[in-house]
Design a protein around this motif. Sequence first.
Motif, PDB file in Angstrom:
ATOM      1  N   ALA A  74       8.083   3.416  -4.636  1.00 36.16           N
ATOM      2  CA  ALA A  74       8.130   4.033  -3.307  1.00 36.16           C
ATOM      3  C   ALA A  74       8.939   5.347  -3.526  1.00 36.16           C
ATOM      4  CB  ALA A  74       8.765   3.347  -2.275  1.00 36.16           C
ATOM      5  N   SER A  75       8.061   6.398  -2.866  1.00 36.41           N
ATOM      6  CA  SER A  75       8.631   7.811  -2.872  1.00 36.41           C
ATOM      7  C   SER A  75      10.052   7.814  -1.650  1.00 36.41           C
ATOM      8  CB  SER A  75       7.731   8.853  -2.105  1.00 36.41           C
ATOM      9  OG  SER A  75       6.655   8.705  -3.133  1.00 36.41           O
ATOM     10  N   SER A  76       9.781   7.234  -0.518  1.00 36.63           N
ATOM     11  CA  SER A  76      10.988   7.231   0.378  1.00 36.63           C
ATOM     12  C   SER A  76      10.939   5.707   0.889  1.00 36.63           C
ATOM     13  CB  SER A  76      10.918   8.152   1.169  1.00 36.63           C
ATOM     14  OG  SER A  76       9.619   8.070   2.121  1.00 36.63           O
ATOM     15  N   LEU A  77      12.135   5.202   1.399  1.00 33.23           N
ATOM     16  CA  LEU A  77      12.456   3.998   2.193  1.00 33.23           C
ATOM     17  C   LEU A  77      12.476   4.151   3.624  1.00 33.23           C
ATOM     18  CD1 LEU A  77      14.703   2.035  -0.262  1.00 33.23           C
ATOM     19  CD2 LEU A  77      12.285   2.127   0.051  1.00 33.23           C
ATOM     20  N   THR A  78      11.763   3.406   4.456  1.00 33.55           N
ATOM     21  CA  THR A  78      11.684   3.628   5.798  1.00 33.55           C
ATOM     22  C   THR A  78      12.373   2.284   6.523  1.00 33.55           C
ATOM     23  OG1 THR A  78       9.489   3.044   6.180  1.00 33.55           O
ATOM     24  CG2 THR A  78       9.817   5.156   5.874  1.00 33.55           C
ATOM     25  N   PRO A  79      12.612   2.466   7.775  1.00 36.15           N
ATOM     26  CA  PRO A  79      13.182   1.061   8.353  1.00 36.15           C
ATOM     27  C   PRO A  79      12.170   0.133   8.258  1.00 36.15           C
ATOM     28  CG  PRO A  79      13.789   2.989   9.630  1.00 36.15           C
ATOM     29  CD  PRO A  79      12.873   3.341   8.547  1.00 36.15           C
ATOM     30  N   ALA A  80      10.711   0.476   8.330  1.00 36.33           N
ATOM     31  CA  ALA A  80       9.675  -0.391   8.165  1.00 36.33           C
ATOM     32  C   ALA A  80       9.816  -1.535   7.236  1.00 36.33           C
ATOM     33  CB  ALA A  80       8.437   0.149   8.130  1.00 36.33           C
ATOM     34  N   TYR A  81      10.483  -1.091   6.102  1.00 40.72           N
ATOM     35  CA  TYR A  81      10.707  -2.147   5.070  1.00 40.72           C
ATOM     36  C   TYR A  81      11.623  -3.147   5.164  1.00 40.72           C
ATOM     37  CZ  TYR A  81       8.332   0.880   1.369  1.00 40.72           C
ATOM     38  OH  TYR A  81       7.512   1.616   0.585  1.00 40.72           O
TER      39      TYR A  81
ATOM     40  N   VAL B  25       0.978  -1.086  -0.182  1.00 38.24           N
ATOM     41  CA  VAL B  25       0.143  -0.046   0.095  1.00 38.24           C
ATOM     42  C   VAL B  25       0.983   1.135  -0.021  1.00 38.24           C
ATOM     43  CG1 VAL B  25      -1.665   1.257   1.332  1.00 38.24           C
ATOM     44  CG2 VAL B  25      -1.897  -1.122   0.882  1.00 38.24           C
ATOM     45  N   ASN B  26       1.980   1.278   0.684  1.00 36.27           N
ATOM     46  CA  ASN B  26       2.922   2.243   0.664  1.00 36.27           C
ATOM     47  C   ASN B  26       3.580   2.578  -0.633  1.00 36.27           C
ATOM     48  OD1 ASN B  26       4.252   4.462   2.064  1.00 36.27           O
ATOM     49  ND2 ASN B  26       6.061   3.239   2.491  1.00 36.27           N
ATOM     50  N   ASN B  27       3.790   1.516  -1.287  1.00 34.09           N
ATOM     51  CA  ASN B  27       4.592   1.573  -2.605  1.00 34.09           C
ATOM     52  C   ASN B  27       3.588   2.045  -3.497  1.00 34.09           C
ATOM     53  OD1 ASN B  27       6.790   0.848  -1.654  1.00 34.09           O
ATOM     54  ND2 ASN B  27       6.642  -1.494  -2.106  1.00 34.09           N
ATOM     55  N   ALA B  28       2.204   1.785  -3.439  1.00 30.25           N
ATOM     56  CA  ALA B  28       1.310   2.207  -4.477  1.00 30.25           C
ATOM     57  C   ALA B  28       0.923   3.546  -4.340  1.00 30.25           C
ATOM     58  CB  ALA B  28       0.013   1.432  -4.299  1.00 30.25           C
ATOM     59  N   TYR B  29       1.303   4.250  -3.224  1.00 35.28           N
ATOM     60  CA  TYR B  29       1.068   5.614  -3.098  1.00 35.28           C
ATOM     61  C   TYR B  29       2.171   6.497  -3.489  1.00 35.28           C
ATOM     62  CZ  TYR B  29      -3.261   5.417  -0.503  1.00 35.28           C
ATOM     63  OH  TYR B  29      -4.559   5.355  -0.413  1.00 35.28           O
ATOM     64  N   GLY B  30       3.342   5.802  -3.889  1.00 34.82           N
ATOM     65  CA  GLY B  30       4.576   6.369  -4.373  1.00 34.82           C
ATOM     66  C   GLY B  30       4.376   7.078  -5.648  1.00 34.82           C
ATOM     67  N   LYS B  31       5.368   7.998  -6.167  1.00 28.52           N
ATOM     68  CA  LYS B  31       5.176   8.414  -7.659  1.00 28.52           C
ATOM     69  C   LYS B  31       6.298   8.423  -8.355  1.00 28.52           C
ATOM     70  CE  LYS B  31       1.180  10.484  -6.467  1.00 28.52           C
ATOM     71  NZ  LYS B  31       0.137   9.685  -6.609  1.00 28.52           N
ATOM     72  N   MET B  32       7.258   7.309  -7.719  1.00 33.03           N
ATOM     73  CA  MET B  32       8.330   7.284  -8.662  1.00 33.03           C
ATOM     74  C   MET B  32       8.306   6.620 -10.150  1.00 33.03           C
ATOM     75  SD  MET B  32      10.260   8.747  -6.855  1.00 33.03           S
ATOM     76  CE  MET B  32      11.980   8.328  -7.558  1.00 33.03           C
ATOM     77  N   LEU B  33       7.156   5.810 -10.334  1.00 37.00           N
ATOM     78  CA  LEU B  33       6.824   5.364 -11.573  1.00 37.00           C
ATOM     79  C   LEU B  33       5.917   5.808 -12.209  1.00 37.00           C
ATOM     80  CD1 LEU B  33       7.256   1.419 -11.079  1.00 37.00           C
ATOM     81  CD2 LEU B  33       8.898   3.036 -12.244  1.00 37.00           C
ATOM     82  N   ASP B  34       5.667   6.499 -13.125  1.00 36.11           N
ATOM     83  CA  ASP B  34       4.672   6.841 -13.959  1.00 36.11           C
ATOM     84  C   ASP B  34       4.285   6.358 -15.246  1.00 36.11           C
ATOM     85  OD1 ASP B  34       6.588   8.249 -15.329  1.00 36.11           O
ATOM     86  OD2 ASP B  34       5.963  10.253 -14.575  1.00 36.11           O
TER      87      ASP B  34
END
Length: 170
Positions: free
Chosen positions: A123-130, A95-104
């Motif tokens: 993903a717009s940014s990577l967090t420690p959760a990944y 879900v977090n990746n789906a909200y990213g804008k790196m691929l269009d």
Amino acid sequence: MRPPPGVPMPDESYLKEARRSSRSFTPMAPSIAIAKAEMQTKLPRDKRGELFKAGLHDPAAFEPFGLGVTAYIRFLQHFKNFLLVVFLISISSMVNNAYGKMLDFTSVSMQTYLFTFTSIGNASSLTPAYGANEFVISLLMTFFLFWSLAVFKRDVKRDEETQVTAADFT
């Protein structure tokens, strides 16, 4: 299996004639009802002579096929449940990746986008959760492999004690 509505069920004498004719290479008119009835005689059956049902959920139903098949079906059932757990754990990252804008749509085709918009590349940014998510999934996979081996050995031992007889070794 019954023939479709409107197609009469061939009687046994007709099937015997069809088999005899096919052995003597006498051409017969094609008949779906005869083909289905002939294939019914070749399908695997249980000890009572009934056809095995598709979509069985009880691994014991596969015992007539041998210990290996039964153990494999049991493993597949456990693996299905394991993959469901891993999928549920991965949903938050997807879900977090789906909200990213790196691929269009301008950088990749629509087909590629549909298969990759939930990937880490979007993903717009990577967090420690990944990392934590991947670590938990890796631990679960390792645990599952050792657990399945122990269950497999236990099941095979139990099945051998109940199914293998002295006649299997003579």
